[in-house]
Design a protein around this motif. Structure first.
Motif, PDB file in Angstrom:
ATOM      1  N   SER A  55       0.830  -1.204   0.000  1.00  0.00           N
ATOM      2  CA  SER A  55       0.000   0.000   0.000  1.00  0.00           C
ATOM      3  C   SER A  55       0.865   1.255   0.000  1.00  0.00           C
ATOM      4  CB  SER A  55      -0.916  -0.008   1.222  1.00  0.00           C
ATOM      5  OG  SER A  55      -1.665   1.181   1.301  1.00  0.00           O
ATOM      6  N   THR A  56       1.929   1.227   0.795  1.00  0.00           N
ATOM      7  CA  THR A  56       2.830   2.372   0.846  1.00  0.00           C
ATOM      8  C   THR A  56       3.518   2.595  -0.490  1.00  0.00           C
ATOM      9  OG1 THR A  56       3.228   2.000   3.197  1.00  0.00           O
ATOM     10  CG2 THR A  56       4.828   3.369   2.015  1.00  0.00           C
ATOM     11  N   PHE A  57       3.892   1.496  -1.137  1.00  0.00           N
ATOM     12  CA  PHE A  57       4.566   1.597  -2.438  1.00  0.00           C
ATOM     13  C   PHE A  57       3.671   2.286  -3.461  1.00  0.00           C
ATOM     14  CE2 PHE A  57       5.129  -0.253  -6.689  1.00  0.00           C
ATOM     15  CZ  PHE A  57       6.429   0.144  -6.954  1.00  0.00           C
ATOM     16  N   TRP A  58       2.411   1.833  -3.581  1.00  0.00           N
ATOM     17  CA  TRP A  58       1.522   2.375  -4.600  1.00  0.00           C
ATOM     18  C   TRP A  58       1.058   3.798  -4.289  1.00  0.00           C
ATOM     19  CZ3 TRP A  58       1.472   0.638  -9.228  1.00  0.00           C
ATOM     20  CH2 TRP A  58       1.735  -0.712  -9.475  1.00  0.00           C
ATOM     21  N   SER A  59       1.175   4.206  -3.029  1.00  0.00           N
ATOM     22  CA  SER A  59       0.766   5.570  -2.676  1.00  0.00           C
ATOM     23  C   SER A  59       1.950   6.523  -2.569  1.00  0.00           C
ATOM     24  CB  SER A  59       0.003   5.558  -1.348  1.00  0.00           C
ATOM     25  OG  SER A  59       0.829   5.076  -0.289  1.00  0.00           O
ATOM     26  N   SER A  60       3.158   6.016  -2.835  1.00  0.00           N
ATOM     27  CA  SER A  60       4.341   6.869  -2.752  1.00  0.00           C
ATOM     28  C   SER A  60       4.305   7.913  -3.863  1.00  0.00           C
ATOM     29  CB  SER A  60       5.616   6.029  -2.865  1.00  0.00           C
ATOM     30  OG  SER A  60       5.718   5.449  -4.144  1.00  0.00           O
ATOM     31  N   PRO A  61       4.834   9.111  -3.596  1.00  0.00           N
ATOM     32  CA  PRO A  61       4.806  10.182  -4.608  1.00  0.00           C
ATOM     33  C   PRO A  61       5.458   9.778  -5.927  1.00  0.00           C
ATOM     34  CG  PRO A  61       5.444  11.052  -2.462  1.00  0.00           C
ATOM     35  CD  PRO A  61       5.427   9.563  -2.320  1.00  0.00           C
ATOM     36  N   GLU A  62       6.564   9.016  -5.842  1.00  0.00           N
ATOM     37  CA  GLU A  62       7.263   8.624  -7.060  1.00  0.00           C
ATOM     38  C   GLU A  62       6.397   7.758  -7.955  1.00  0.00           C
ATOM     39  OE1 GLU A  62       8.377   8.238  -4.031  1.00  0.00           O
ATOM     40  OE2 GLU A  62      10.076   9.620  -3.868  1.00  0.00           O
ATOM     41  N   VAL A  63       5.691   6.789  -7.355  1.00  0.00           N
ATOM     42  CA  VAL A  63       4.839   5.897  -8.131  1.00  0.00           C
ATOM     43  C   VAL A  63       3.637   6.643  -8.681  1.00  0.00           C
ATOM     44  CG1 VAL A  63       3.363   3.846  -8.019  1.00  0.00           C
ATOM     45  CG2 VAL A  63       5.587   3.856  -6.865  1.00  0.00           C
ATOM     46  N   VAL A  64       3.073   7.535  -7.877  1.00  0.00           N
ATOM     47  CA  VAL A  64       1.915   8.319  -8.336  1.00  0.00           C
ATOM     48  C   VAL A  64       2.295   9.180  -9.537  1.00  0.00           C
ATOM     49  CG1 VAL A  64       0.328  10.183  -7.724  1.00  0.00           C
ATOM     50  CG2 VAL A  64       0.762   8.338  -6.097  1.00  0.00           C
ATOM     51  N   VAL A  65       3.430   9.852  -9.452  1.00  0.00           N
ATOM     52  CA  VAL A  65       3.878  10.710 -10.551  1.00  0.00           C
ATOM     53  C   VAL A  65       4.149   9.886 -11.806  1.00  0.00           C
ATOM     54  CG1 VAL A  65       5.746  12.217 -11.350  1.00  0.00           C
ATOM     55  CG2 VAL A  65       4.791  12.522  -9.066  1.00  0.00           C
ATOM     56  N   LEU A  66       4.827   8.731 -11.646  1.00  0.00           N
ATOM     57  CA  LEU A  66       5.106   7.875 -12.799  1.00  0.00           C
ATOM     58  C   LEU A  66       3.806   7.375 -13.420  1.00  0.00           C
ATOM     59  CD1 LEU A  66       7.011   6.387 -14.670  1.00  0.00           C
ATOM     60  CD2 LEU A  66       7.160   4.543 -12.968  1.00  0.00           C
ATOM     61  N   THR A  67       2.829   7.017 -12.587  1.00  0.00           N
ATOM     62  CA  THR A  67       1.534   6.566 -13.104  1.00  0.00           C
ATOM     63  C   THR A  67       0.865   7.655 -13.918  1.00  0.00           C
ATOM     64  OG1 THR A  67       1.259   5.103 -11.191  1.00  0.00           O
ATOM     65  CG2 THR A  67      -0.719   5.631 -12.469  1.00  0.00           C
ATOM     66  N   GLN A  68       0.935   8.889 -13.425  1.00  0.00           N
ATOM     67  CA  GLN A  68       0.354  10.014 -14.166  1.00  0.00           C
ATOM     68  C   GLN A  68       1.053  10.197 -15.515  1.00  0.00           C
ATOM     69  OE1 GLN A  68       0.994  13.035 -11.191  1.00  0.00           O
ATOM     70  NE2 GLN A  68      -1.101  12.895 -10.400  1.00  0.00           N
ATOM     71  N   LYS A  69       2.367  10.062 -15.507  1.00  0.00           N
ATOM     72  CA  LYS A  69       3.122  10.219 -16.751  1.00  0.00           C
ATOM     73  C   LYS A  69       2.766   9.131 -17.760  1.00  0.00           C
ATOM     74  CE  LYS A  69       7.218  12.474 -14.769  1.00  0.00           C
ATOM     75  NZ  LYS A  69       8.678  12.351 -14.538  1.00  0.00           N
ATOM     76  N   VAL A  70       2.703   7.897 -17.273  1.00  0.00           N
ATOM     77  CA  VAL A  70       2.390   6.783 -18.173  1.00  0.00           C
ATOM     78  C   VAL A  70       0.973   6.913 -18.725  1.00  0.00           C
ATOM     79  CG1 VAL A  70       2.056   4.280 -18.303  1.00  0.00           C
ATOM     80  CG2 VAL A  70       4.041   5.209 -17.092  1.00  0.00           C
ATOM     81  N   PHE A  71       0.037   7.346 -17.876  1.00  0.00           N
ATOM     82  CA  PHE A  71      -1.333   7.536 -18.346  1.00  0.00           C
ATOM     83  C   PHE A  71      -1.378   8.637 -19.412  1.00  0.00           C
ATOM     84  CE2 PHE A  71      -5.677   9.328 -17.982  1.00  0.00           C
ATOM     85  CZ  PHE A  71      -6.383   8.183 -18.334  1.00  0.00           C
ATOM     86  N   ALA A  72      -0.585   9.689 -19.217  1.00  0.00           N
ATOM     87  CA  ALA A  72      -0.515  10.754 -20.224  1.00  0.00           C
ATOM     88  C   ALA A  72       0.036  10.214 -21.541  1.00  0.00           C
ATOM     89  CB  ALA A  72       0.362  11.899 -19.718  1.00  0.00           C
ATOM     90  N   GLU A  73       1.028   9.310 -21.468  1.00  0.00           N
ATOM     91  CA  GLU A  73       1.569   8.694 -22.683  1.00  0.00           C
ATOM     92  C   GLU A  73       0.528   7.818 -23.368  1.00  0.00           C
ATOM     93  OE1 GLU A  73       4.910   8.824 -24.224  1.00  0.00           O
ATOM     94  OE2 GLU A  73       4.654  10.692 -23.118  1.00  0.00           O
ATOM     95  N   ILE A  74      -0.259   7.100 -22.583  1.00  0.00           N
ATOM     96  CA  ILE A  74      -1.321   6.263 -23.159  1.00  0.00           C
ATOM     97  C   ILE A  74      -2.331   7.128 -23.901  1.00  0.00           C
ATOM     98  CG2 ILE A  74      -3.256   4.724 -22.628  1.00  0.00           C
ATOM     99  CD1 ILE A  74      -1.624   3.693 -20.242  1.00  0.00           C
ATOM    100  N   VAL A  75      -2.808   8.172 -23.230  1.00  0.00           N
ATOM    101  CA  VAL A  75      -3.812   9.053 -23.832  1.00  0.00           C
ATOM    102  C   VAL A  75      -3.239   9.758 -25.066  1.00  0.00           C
ATOM    103  CG1 VAL A  75      -5.216  11.123 -23.480  1.00  0.00           C
ATOM    104  CG2 VAL A  75      -5.050   9.404 -21.674  1.00  0.00           C
ATOM    105  N   GLY A  76      -2.020  10.290 -24.946  1.00  0.00           N
ATOM    106  CA  GLY A  76      -1.409  10.994 -26.065  1.00  0.00           C
ATOM    107  C   GLY A  76      -1.207  10.097 -27.270  1.00  0.00           C
ATOM    108  N   THR A  77      -0.685   8.885 -27.036  1.00  0.00           N
ATOM    109  CA  THR A  77      -0.462   7.957 -28.139  1.00  0.00           C
ATOM    110  C   THR A  77      -1.787   7.496 -28.739  1.00  0.00           C
ATOM    111  OG1 THR A  77       1.549   7.183 -27.013  1.00  0.00           O
ATOM    112  CG2 THR A  77       0.743   5.849 -28.836  1.00  0.00           C
ATOM    113  N   TYR A  78      -2.792   7.319 -27.879  1.00  0.00           N
ATOM    114  CA  TYR A  78      -4.107   6.905 -28.370  1.00  0.00           C
ATOM    115  C   TYR A  78      -4.643   7.905 -29.397  1.00  0.00           C
ATOM    116  CZ  TYR A  78      -9.050   5.735 -28.515  1.00  0.00           C
ATOM    117  OH  TYR A  78     -10.311   5.410 -28.959  1.00  0.00           O
TER     118      TYR A  78
END
Length: 272
Positions: free
Chosen positions: A25-48
């Motif tokens: 739970s701590t891992f998935w809520s860490s700022p680093e993971v949250v930021v990376l998730t946001q970046k990857v989601f932006a790449e998914i949407v942009g590429t889509y």
């Protein structure tokens, strides 16, 4: 992790949760993971949307004849420009595995994030390709991927050249503080437009492995697919290397030509 009292079962926290569960739970809520998730989601949407607009314009033109080839070139250029301005400040708007790999090679992007970015880009391409395929009921003769028109060697060389130009422009407008960053989207979009205009009828003007792999997987058409993995990657690496060579404009030629300087340039320089 602390425990309260001897009555707790071994391996349990005060709230009845195992340390492993808390760690996850701590891992998935860490700022680093949250930021990376946001970046990857932006790449998914942009590429889509890059794929949906670009490939969709091709299918609409082939089925209804209302877009024309110059119109398709404009569609590709405009959509990449829009996506750069939409998600560039979040993920950098790579939208291209070859660009991500090149940034990592020249120390302008962390290696640890490369697999996540590439996975997001491929997922976006697959989702967009599936959407176009089902929405327009695409027949095999309207394949919207990239296949070489003529010899494989000609298409490979062309993909290397146009990918070189794309990465050279990206490096100039996105990684050099001396450039005007607000114009990055326009410069990159116009580069895509020009590249599609000159190479679209020959190699398909992929410049992007994700652009070619998505349609190929959805429509099971793999003719010359290696060209669109090797060509863009080689071209972008060479383009990034070329720009990093000329980035040192304030140093004498003798110093730039030193092997140690070239090695530092190839492995990445600090952003100026």
């Amino acid at each position: 992790m602390s425990f309260r009292g001897d009555h707790l079962e071994e391996g349990k926290s005060a709230k009845g949760q195992s340390p492993r569960r808390n760690d996850v739970s701590t891992f998935w809520s860490s700022p680093e993971v949250v930021v990376l998730t946001q970046k990857v989601f932006a790449e998914i949407v942009g590429t889509y949307f890059l794929m949906f607009i670009g490939c969709g314009s091709f299918v609409v033109d082939k089925k209804y004849g209302s877009v024309t080839f110059p119109g398709m070139c404009v569609a590709w250029g405009l959509v990449i420009m829009v996506m750069v301005y939409s998600v560039g400040h979040i993920s950098g708007a790579h939208l291209n595995p070859s660009v991500t790999i090149t940034f990592a090679i020249f120390r302008q992007f962390p290696y640890s994030q490369v697999p996540s970015y590439i996975a997001g880009q491929l997922l976006g391409s697959l989702l967009a390709s599936a959407t176009v395929y089902m929405l327009f009921d695409v027949e095999q003769k309207y394949f919207f991927g990239t296949v070489p028109n003529g010899s494989n060697v000609r298409s490979l060389v062309l993909e290397i050249i146009i990918s070189f130009l794309l990465m050279f422009v990206i490096s100039g407008v996105a990684t050099d503080n001396r450039s005007t960053g607000e114009l990055a989207g326009i410069a990159i979009g116009m580069t895509i437009l020009m590249n599609v205009l000159i190479a679209g009828q020959v190699s398909g003007a992929s410049m992007n492995p994700a652009r070619s792999l998505g349609p190929a997987i959805i429509m099971h058409e793999y003719k010359g697919i290696w060209i669109y993995i090797v060509g863009p990657t080689v071209g972008t690496i060479l383009g990034g290397f070329a720009y990093n060579l000329i980035r040192f404009t304030d140093k004498p030629l003798q110093e730039i030509a030193k092997p140690s300087m070239i090695l530092r340039t190839f492995t990445g320089s600090s952003r100026r």
